[in-house]
Design a protein around this motif. Structure first.
Motif, short mmCIF file in Angstrom:
data_model
loop_
_atom_site.label_atom_id
_atom_site.label_comp_id
_atom_site.label_asym_id
_atom_site.label_seq_id
_atom_site.Cartn_x
_atom_site.Cartn_y
_atom_site.Cartn_z
N VAL A 225 -65.08 -46.13 -20.76
CA VAL A 225 -66.14 -45.10 -20.73
C VAL A 225 -66.94 -45.20 -19.44
CG1 VAL A 225 -68.31 -44.39 -21.80
CG2 VAL A 225 -66.33 -44.87 -23.23
N LYS A 226 -67.20 -46.42 -19.01
CA LYS A 226 -68.03 -46.64 -17.82
C LYS A 226 -67.28 -46.32 -16.53
CE LYS A 226 -70.56 -50.30 -15.38
NZ LYS A 226 -70.92 -51.75 -15.40
N GLU A 227 -65.99 -46.67 -16.45
CA GLU A 227 -65.29 -46.63 -15.17
C GLU A 227 -64.39 -45.42 -14.96
OE1 GLU A 227 -63.43 -50.29 -14.11
OE2 GLU A 227 -65.11 -51.53 -14.78
N LEU A 228 -63.98 -44.73 -16.02
CA LEU A 228 -63.09 -43.59 -15.84
C LEU A 228 -63.89 -42.31 -15.61
CD1 LEU A 228 -60.27 -44.17 -18.48
CD2 LEU A 228 -60.39 -44.92 -16.10
N PRO A 229 -63.55 -41.53 -14.60
CA PRO A 229 -64.30 -40.30 -14.30
C PRO A 229 -63.94 -39.20 -15.30
CG PRO A 229 -62.44 -40.49 -12.82
CD PRO A 229 -62.46 -41.77 -13.62
N PRO A 230 -64.81 -38.18 -15.44
CA PRO A 230 -64.53 -37.08 -16.36
C PRO A 230 -63.27 -36.30 -15.99
CG PRO A 230 -66.84 -37.08 -15.70
CD PRO A 230 -66.14 -38.06 -14.82
N ARG B 77 -59.50 -36.25 -14.00
CA ARG B 77 -58.46 -37.17 -13.53
C ARG B 77 -58.32 -37.14 -12.01
NH1 ARG B 77 -53.60 -39.29 -12.73
NH2 ARG B 77 -52.70 -40.59 -14.39
N SER B 78 -58.62 -36.01 -11.39
CA SER B 78 -58.46 -35.87 -9.94
C SER B 78 -59.40 -36.79 -9.17
CB SER B 78 -58.72 -34.42 -9.53
OG SER B 78 -60.03 -34.01 -9.92
N ARG B 79 -60.42 -37.34 -9.85
CA ARG B 79 -61.39 -38.21 -9.16
C ARG B 79 -61.07 -39.69 -9.35
NH1 ARG B 79 -66.87 -36.14 -11.65
NH2 ARG B 79 -67.62 -38.02 -10.60
N LEU B 80 -59.88 -39.99 -9.84
CA LEU B 80 -59.50 -41.40 -10.02
C LEU B 80 -59.37 -42.10 -8.68
CD1 LEU B 80 -56.74 -41.26 -12.80
CD2 LEU B 80 -58.90 -42.50 -12.93
N SER B 81 -59.91 -43.32 -8.61
CA SER B 81 -59.70 -44.16 -7.44
C SER B 81 -58.46 -45.03 -7.67
CB SER B 81 -60.91 -45.06 -7.23
OG SER B 81 -61.07 -45.96 -8.31
N ALA B 82 -58.07 -45.78 -6.65
CA ALA B 82 -56.91 -46.67 -6.81
C ALA B 82 -57.15 -47.69 -7.91
CB ALA B 82 -56.61 -47.36 -5.48
N ASP B 83 -58.36 -48.26 -7.94
CA ASP B 83 -58.68 -49.27 -8.96
C ASP B 83 -58.66 -48.66 -10.37
OD1 ASP B 83 -58.93 -51.25 -7.09
OD2 ASP B 83 -61.12 -51.11 -6.96
N SER B 84 -59.21 -47.46 -10.51
CA SER B 84 -59.25 -46.87 -11.84
C SER B 84 -57.86 -46.40 -12.29
CB SER B 84 -60.26 -45.71 -11.89
OG SER B 84 -60.02 -44.77 -10.87
N ARG B 85 -56.98 -46.04 -11.33
CA ARG B 85 -55.60 -45.71 -11.71
C ARG B 85 -54.91 -46.95 -12.30
NH1 ARG B 85 -55.59 -42.76 -6.73
NH2 ARG B 85 -55.49 -40.51 -7.12
N ALA B 86 -55.15 -48.09 -11.66
CA ALA B 86 -54.57 -49.33 -12.18
C ALA B 86 -55.13 -49.65 -13.56
CB ALA B 86 -54.86 -50.48 -11.21
N LEU B 87 -56.42 -49.39 -13.75
CA LEU B 87 -57.05 -49.64 -15.05
C LEU B 87 -56.42 -48.74 -16.13
CD1 LEU B 87 -59.23 -50.87 -16.87
CD2 LEU B 87 -60.81 -49.11 -16.04
N VAL B 88 -56.13 -47.48 -15.79
CA VAL B 88 -55.51 -46.56 -16.75
C VAL B 88 -54.17 -47.10 -17.22
CG1 VAL B 88 -54.44 -44.29 -16.98
CG2 VAL B 88 -56.71 -44.50 -15.95
N LEU B 89 -53.34 -47.54 -16.29
CA LEU B 89 -52.01 -48.06 -16.65
C LEU B 89 -52.13 -49.30 -17.52
CD1 LEU B 89 -50.18 -47.60 -13.20
CD2 LEU B 89 -49.97 -46.18 -15.26
N GLN B 90 -53.03 -50.22 -17.12
CA GLN B 90 -53.22 -51.44 -17.90
C GLN B 90 -53.72 -51.12 -19.30
OE1 GLN B 90 -55.97 -53.49 -15.31
NE2 GLN B 90 -54.35 -54.73 -14.37
N ALA B 91 -54.69 -50.22 -19.38
CA ALA B 91 -55.30 -49.89 -20.67
C ALA B 91 -54.27 -49.29 -21.63
CB ALA B 91 -56.47 -48.94 -20.47
#
Length: 352
Positions: free
Chosen positions: A283-288, A290-304
């Motif tokens: 909730v804290k790190e993912l943007p509303p 998807r186009s605003r994902l950073s490299a770190d948050s993309r990695a978090l999405v895959l891990q999650a």
């Protein structure tokens, strides 16, 4: 009182320093979020003594004093706590818990800094505070005449500012680290039933109790202390966090695949807490969008996605909880859609 704008601790201090010097200020806010502490901090910053009166315990004569005969005329003698020679900060706490008669006794004190013939010393400051009607605290309607005599502001709890304060005031590491990981648990709405609930003051009390108990405190004792201070749900998760710390489980290691989810029956509460922590991080790190994902948050999405798939194998109930809204805090729609779309493929991959 319906105010459309709220302020945090730091903003309130700025208001008191710029408005409170010239006009009385009334601070609205829930119980336990630090209204009184901020007023004392404000008074200290000016080098003034802070004199507090508790509105719920006052009678009119506690304000206007009692009459005496002097030179054939009656004269009211204000109480010693108010009648002072040097300027000070007069803090009227729980002002909106006063009876209507006591509220009327405050009219001239608030508006003119005067009680009968006595005037507060030049440079004195009058401030008030009180809970809101929906806080289930002792409140009474404030008369329009009293409301119109004061500047009104509503205070909310800021986890970031509280953690800054906690780092300088010996808050126990268990409490500090827990609020760092779950800042949304710093405050909870006062319940309608008679039970403890989480506030900055409640977490401070819990910290003091753990410090007083000593470093050898066991889990059962921590359970008792948490239950005596916090919202039941927060107390349960705080205890699970402590067990997680003591069992060396870490969300970062689980996300990266270095460590599995706890799967023992006696570790169920730890599993629940870690799943809650995962949701809070998403909730804290993912943007509303998807186009605003950073490299770190993309990695978090895959891990999650991988970890939630594994979690579903252990407990479908807890996996569902990890993606279910809590207190109005929802995961981005695009993530939920992708997760449910990818779950069968991820499950096949895991089982294959």
């Amino acid at each position: 009182m319906n105010l459309t704008i709220t302020v945090n601790h730091r903003q309130l201090l700025d208001i008191l320093l710029n408005v409170g010097l010239v006009r009385p200020v009334f601070i609205w806010g829930a119980p336990g979020i630090g209204k009184s502490a901020i007023v004392e901090e404000f008074a200290h910053s000016l080098g003034l003594e802070c004199v507090s009166l508790l509105g719920s315990q006052l009678a009119p004569e506690d304000i206007i004093g009692v009459p005496q005969i002097k030179d054939g005329f009656s004269q009211f003698c204000p109480p010693r706590s108010i009648a002072r020679q040097e300027p000070y900060v007069l803090f009227l706490d729980e002002l909106n818990a006063c009876t209507s008669e006591v509220q009327k006794a405050f009219y001239s004190l608030i508006h003119e800094r005067r009680i009968g013939e006595y005037h507060l010393p030049e440079g004195s400051i009058v401030l008030g505070a009180g809970n809101r009607a929906h806080d289930n605290a002792i409140t009474r309607p404030m008369s329009s005449a009293l409301i119109n005599r004061m500047f009104h502001v509503e205070l909310t709890a800021s986890p970031r500012l509280w953690l800054e304060w906690a780092g300088q005031h010996n808050i126990h590491p268990y409490v500090y680290d827990y609020i760092t990981s779950r800042p949304d648990h710093l405050w909870s709405r006062p319940p309608k039933s008679e039970e403890p609930f989480s506030t900055p003051r409640a977490w401070h009390m819990l910290s003091d109790a753990i410090h007083s108990w000593g470093p050898d405190i066991d889990v059962d004792s921590l359970r008792v202390l948490a239950a005596g201070c916090l919202t039941p749900q927060h107390a349960t998760q705080f205890l699970a966090y402590i067990r997680q710390v003591r069992s060396q489980y870490a969300l970062d290691k689980i996300l990266s695949g270095q460590q599995p989810w706890p799967d023992k029956p006696e570790e169920r509460d730890v599993l629940y807490f870690l799943a809650q922590s995962l949701r809070a991080r998403l909730v804290k790190e993912l943007p509303p969008e998807r186009s605003r994902l950073s490299a770190d948050s993309r990695a978090l999405v895959l891990q999650a996605k991988d970890r939630i798939t594994e979690l579903a194998d252990l407990s479908l109930e807890i996996a569902r909880m990890a993606v279910t809204p809590e207190d109005g805090r929802e995961l981005p729609d695009w993530f939920v859609v992708e997760l449910f779309r990818d779950l069968p493929r991820l499950a096949d991959k895991r089982n294959g």
